[in-house]
Design a protein around this motif. Structure first.
Motif, PDB file in Angstrom:
ATOM      1  N   ILE A  96     -29.416  25.797  21.917  1.00  0.00           N
ATOM      2  CA  ILE A  96     -28.541  25.249  20.872  1.00  0.00           C
ATOM      3  C   ILE A  96     -29.321  24.174  20.117  1.00  0.00           C
ATOM      4  CG2 ILE A  96     -26.381  24.019  20.391  1.00  0.00           C
ATOM      5  CD1 ILE A  96     -25.184  25.270  22.916  1.00  0.00           C
ATOM      6  N   LEU A  97     -29.552  24.418  18.834  1.00  0.00           N
ATOM      7  CA  LEU A  97     -30.265  23.450  17.986  1.00  0.00           C
ATOM      8  C   LEU A  97     -29.291  22.345  17.619  1.00  0.00           C
ATOM      9  CD1 LEU A  97     -32.399  24.347  14.856  1.00  0.00           C
ATOM     10  CD2 LEU A  97     -30.758  22.460  14.833  1.00  0.00           C
ATOM     11  N   SER A  98     -29.678  21.107  17.896  1.00  0.00           N
ATOM     12  CA  SER A  98     -28.762  19.989  17.668  1.00  0.00           C
ATOM     13  C   SER A  98     -29.264  19.103  16.531  1.00  0.00           C
ATOM     14  CB  SER A  98     -28.660  19.194  18.969  1.00  0.00           C
ATOM     15  OG  SER A  98     -27.401  18.648  19.099  1.00  0.00           O
ATOM     16  N   PHE A  99     -28.385  18.815  15.577  1.00  0.00           N
ATOM     17  CA  PHE A  99     -28.723  17.875  14.498  1.00  0.00           C
ATOM     18  C   PHE A  99     -28.514  16.449  14.995  1.00  0.00           C
ATOM     19  CE2 PHE A  99     -26.941  21.426  11.710  1.00  0.00           C
ATOM     20  CZ  PHE A  99     -28.193  21.901  11.347  1.00  0.00           C
ATOM     21  N   LEU A 100     -29.381  15.545  14.549  1.00  0.00           N
ATOM     22  CA  LEU A 100     -29.232  14.119  14.880  1.00  0.00           C
ATOM     23  C   LEU A 100     -28.292  13.500  13.861  1.00  0.00           C
ATOM     24  CD1 LEU A 100     -32.944  13.143  15.743  1.00  0.00           C
ATOM     25  CD2 LEU A 100     -31.112  13.874  17.289  1.00  0.00           C
ATOM     26  N   GLU A 125     -27.174  14.259   6.025  1.00  0.00           N
ATOM     27  CA  GLU A 125     -26.790  15.667   5.860  1.00  0.00           C
ATOM     28  C   GLU A 125     -27.961  16.460   5.262  1.00  0.00           C
ATOM     29  OE1 GLU A 125     -24.588  16.633   2.335  1.00  0.00           O
ATOM     30  OE2 GLU A 125     -23.192  17.899   3.431  1.00  0.00           O
ATOM     31  N   GLU A 126     -28.648  15.821   4.319  1.00  0.00           N
ATOM     32  CA  GLU A 126     -29.786  16.480   3.659  1.00  0.00           C
ATOM     33  C   GLU A 126     -30.875  16.838   4.684  1.00  0.00           C
ATOM     34  OE1 GLU A 126     -31.608  13.773   0.932  1.00  0.00           O
ATOM     35  OE2 GLU A 126     -32.920  15.308   0.067  1.00  0.00           O
ATOM     36  N   ASP A 127     -31.133  15.924   5.600  1.00  0.00           N
ATOM     37  CA  ASP A 127     -32.127  16.165   6.647  1.00  0.00           C
ATOM     38  C   ASP A 127     -31.672  17.314   7.547  1.00  0.00           C
ATOM     39  OD1 ASP A 127     -34.114  15.762   8.743  1.00  0.00           O
ATOM     40  OD2 ASP A 127     -34.373  13.752   7.941  1.00  0.00           O
ATOM     41  N   ALA A 128     -30.365  17.372   7.837  1.00  0.00           N
ATOM     42  CA  ALA A 128     -29.836  18.468   8.669  1.00  0.00           C
ATOM     43  C   ALA A 128     -30.018  19.809   7.947  1.00  0.00           C
ATOM     44  CB  ALA A 128     -28.368  18.223   9.000  1.00  0.00           C
ATOM     45  N   PHE A 129     -29.740  19.834   6.641  1.00  0.00           N
ATOM     46  CA  PHE A 129     -29.926  21.077   5.873  1.00  0.00           C
ATOM     47  C   PHE A 129     -31.402  21.501   5.884  1.00  0.00           C
ATOM     48  CE2 PHE A 129     -25.737  20.852   3.591  1.00  0.00           C
ATOM     49  CZ  PHE A 129     -25.383  22.186   3.754  1.00  0.00           C
ATOM     50  N   ALA A 130     -32.307  20.542   5.733  1.00  0.00           N
ATOM     51  CA  ALA A 130     -33.742  20.867   5.725  1.00  0.00           C
ATOM     52  C   ALA A 130     -34.176  21.393   7.096  1.00  0.00           C
ATOM     53  CB  ALA A 130     -34.553  19.623   5.351  1.00  0.00           C
ATOM     54  N   THR A 131     -33.594  20.828   8.153  1.00  0.00           N
ATOM     55  CA  THR A 131     -33.916  21.267   9.517  1.00  0.00           C
ATOM     56  C   THR A 131     -33.429  22.695   9.734  1.00  0.00           C
ATOM     57  OG1 THR A 131     -33.812  18.989  10.273  1.00  0.00           O
ATOM     58  CG2 THR A 131     -33.533  20.691  11.969  1.00  0.00           C
ATOM     59  N   VAL A 161     -22.935  21.338   6.234  1.00  0.00           N
ATOM     60  CA  VAL A 161     -24.004  22.043   6.955  1.00  0.00           C
ATOM     61  C   VAL A 161     -23.422  22.870   8.117  1.00  0.00           C
ATOM     62  CG1 VAL A 161     -24.718  20.118   8.463  1.00  0.00           C
ATOM     63  CG2 VAL A 161     -26.383  21.843   7.801  1.00  0.00           C
ATOM     64  N   PHE A 162     -22.347  22.357   8.735  1.00  0.00           N
ATOM     65  CA  PHE A 162     -21.701  23.162   9.784  1.00  0.00           C
ATOM     66  C   PHE A 162     -21.022  24.393   9.184  1.00  0.00           C
ATOM     67  CE2 PHE A 162     -21.513  21.604  14.268  1.00  0.00           C
ATOM     68  CZ  PHE A 162     -22.529  20.680  14.161  1.00  0.00           C
ATOM     69  N   ALA A 163     -20.451  24.245   7.984  1.00  0.00           N
ATOM     70  CA  ALA A 163     -19.824  25.410   7.323  1.00  0.00           C
ATOM     71  C   ALA A 163     -20.885  26.490   7.086  1.00  0.00           C
ATOM     72  CB  ALA A 163     -19.166  24.990   6.019  1.00  0.00           C
ATOM     73  N   ARG A 164     -22.065  26.060   6.667  1.00  0.00           N
ATOM     74  CA  ARG A 164     -23.169  27.012   6.442  1.00  0.00           C
ATOM     75  C   ARG A 164     -23.598  27.679   7.761  1.00  0.00           C
ATOM     76  NH1 ARG A 164     -25.123  30.930   4.363  1.00  0.00           N
ATOM     77  NH2 ARG A 164     -27.375  31.123   4.159  1.00  0.00           N
ATOM     78  N   CYS A 165     -23.651  26.896   8.817  1.00  0.00           N
ATOM     79  CA  CYS A 165     -24.053  27.444  10.119  1.00  0.00           C
ATOM     80  C   CYS A 165     -23.014  28.451  10.625  1.00  0.00           C
ATOM     81  CB  CYS A 165     -24.245  26.323  11.139  1.00  0.00           C
ATOM     82  SG  CYS A 165     -25.635  25.249  10.753  1.00  0.00           S
TER      83      CYS A 165
END
Ligand code: ADE
Ligand code: ZN
Length: 335
Positions: free
Chosen positions: A135-139, A144-150, A181-185
């Protein structure tokens, strides 16, 4: 005092681990070995000095040292060795299946390529004696931008992880910060989970469910501050991945006798027991079961429920899940 028979039962019963940060399984000895291998200098002179620093007052005081420990991970083999050591330790605790968090931003921010991180962890899962998924976890302290790039950087490796999580500093970083970003995931078909109600308020549990649409809540113990939320979690059978030793080490509860695990189970919530960051919090899966069962009036039927819950809440194909639930029932029927 834990009755020796019950101790043996919780040690030997088949179980799943659903809340383990792989970077939190880095033992001080391995941190020092990797530091030497990679020529990384550490702020502590010895294994003993590092371990002595593991006296935390809250989540942030832990995270500061946890991110520093992860700085020794540079090469694919480092990620492999860390993950292989965890999986071997989990197998010794009769863990049959593990869903493992990894924090790519902790590594990519230091210039380690995403490919290196995922390839090393994934290869160890493939070589493992225990079924294991990632499970890839966002910090959540990052943007949010960093999460999208990740997410973008990880998508070429999407066959190697099954879910998305949210961890790091909870207070002041509410779930809704990551709604898009969660909606995209979710559109991409990943399973979704989030840490909520560890230190943060019960409202973060509700927004993780309603805004992020997560399938499980990591920790969630602060739900008992809100009676309506407890009823909802029980009614909807939302799994909580509870981490008893973590909660004591990070001062969420004063001591294990005050932990609300039994209260959660009695309320009909699908609670599970997990280790979170076992190298930092004093033990792996069985140590968590033993500490909780020693301090709380938990019995045989609670042990069976916790073992069943761990597989019921796992992101596994129906046939594999049923086979593991049957294994639990056969284990308890034979006692
Ligand atoms: N990252 C690693 N362990 C964590 C925890 N217990 N809470 C939030 N983020 C974490
Ligand atoms: Zn955690």
């Amino acid at each position: 005092m834990l009755n020796p028979q019950l101790r043996t039962i919780v040690q030997q019963m088949p179980k799943a681990e659903l809340h383990i940060h792989i970077e939190g399984s880095l033992e001080p000895e391995l941190i020092f070995a990797l530091a030497q291998r990679n020529n990384v200098s550490l702020a502590y002179p010895s294994v003993e000095a590092l371990r002595a620093a593991y006296a935390f007052t809250d989540l942030q005081s832990f995270l500061d040292i946890y991110y520093a420990g992860a700085s020794v991970l540079l090469k694919e083999q480092d990620f492999y060795d860390m993950t292989a050591a965890y999986l071997q330790r989990a197998a010794a605790d009769n863990v049959r299946h593990a869903e493992i968090f990894f924090d790519p931003q902790t590594h990519t921010a230091r210039g380690v390529p995403m490919q290196t991180v995922i390839a090393g962890i994934y290869r160890a899962c493939q070589d493992s004696p225990v079924s294991a998924t990632l499970i890839l976890s966002f910090l959540r302290h990052l943007s949010e931008e960093d999460a999208f790039a990740t997410l973008e950087a990880a998508l070429p490796h999407r066959d190697k992880f099954i879910g998305i999580g949210l961890d790091s500093s909870e207070r002041g970083n509410p779930p809704e910060k990551f709604a898009r970003v969660f909606a995209r995931c979710k559109e991409l078909g990943f399973h979704l989970v989030a840490h909520a109600g560890e230190e943060g308020p019960p409202a973060y549990i509700s927004t993780a469910l309603d805004t992020l649409q997560v399938e499980r809540i990591d920790h969630g113990v602060r739900c008992t501050d809100d009676a309506a939320l407890v009823q909802r979690l029980a009614r909807e059978q939302v799994a909580l991945t509870v981490c008893p030793l973590s909660n004591i080490k990070l001062c969420v509860f004063g001591d294990m006798g005050q932990h609300n695990l039994l209260q959660l189970l009695d309320a009909g919530i699908m609670a599970t027991v997990n280790s979170d960051d076992p190298a930092y919090f004093g033990g792996y899966m069985n140590a968590n079961f033993e500490a909780a069962f020693a301090a709380l009036p938990l019995g045989l039927h609670h042990a069976q429920r916790l073992a069943r819950n761990s597989f019921a809440a796992a992101f596994l194909p129906a046939a594999q899940k049923q086979a593991l639930l049957d294994e639990v029932d056969a284990y308890f029927a034979a006692l």
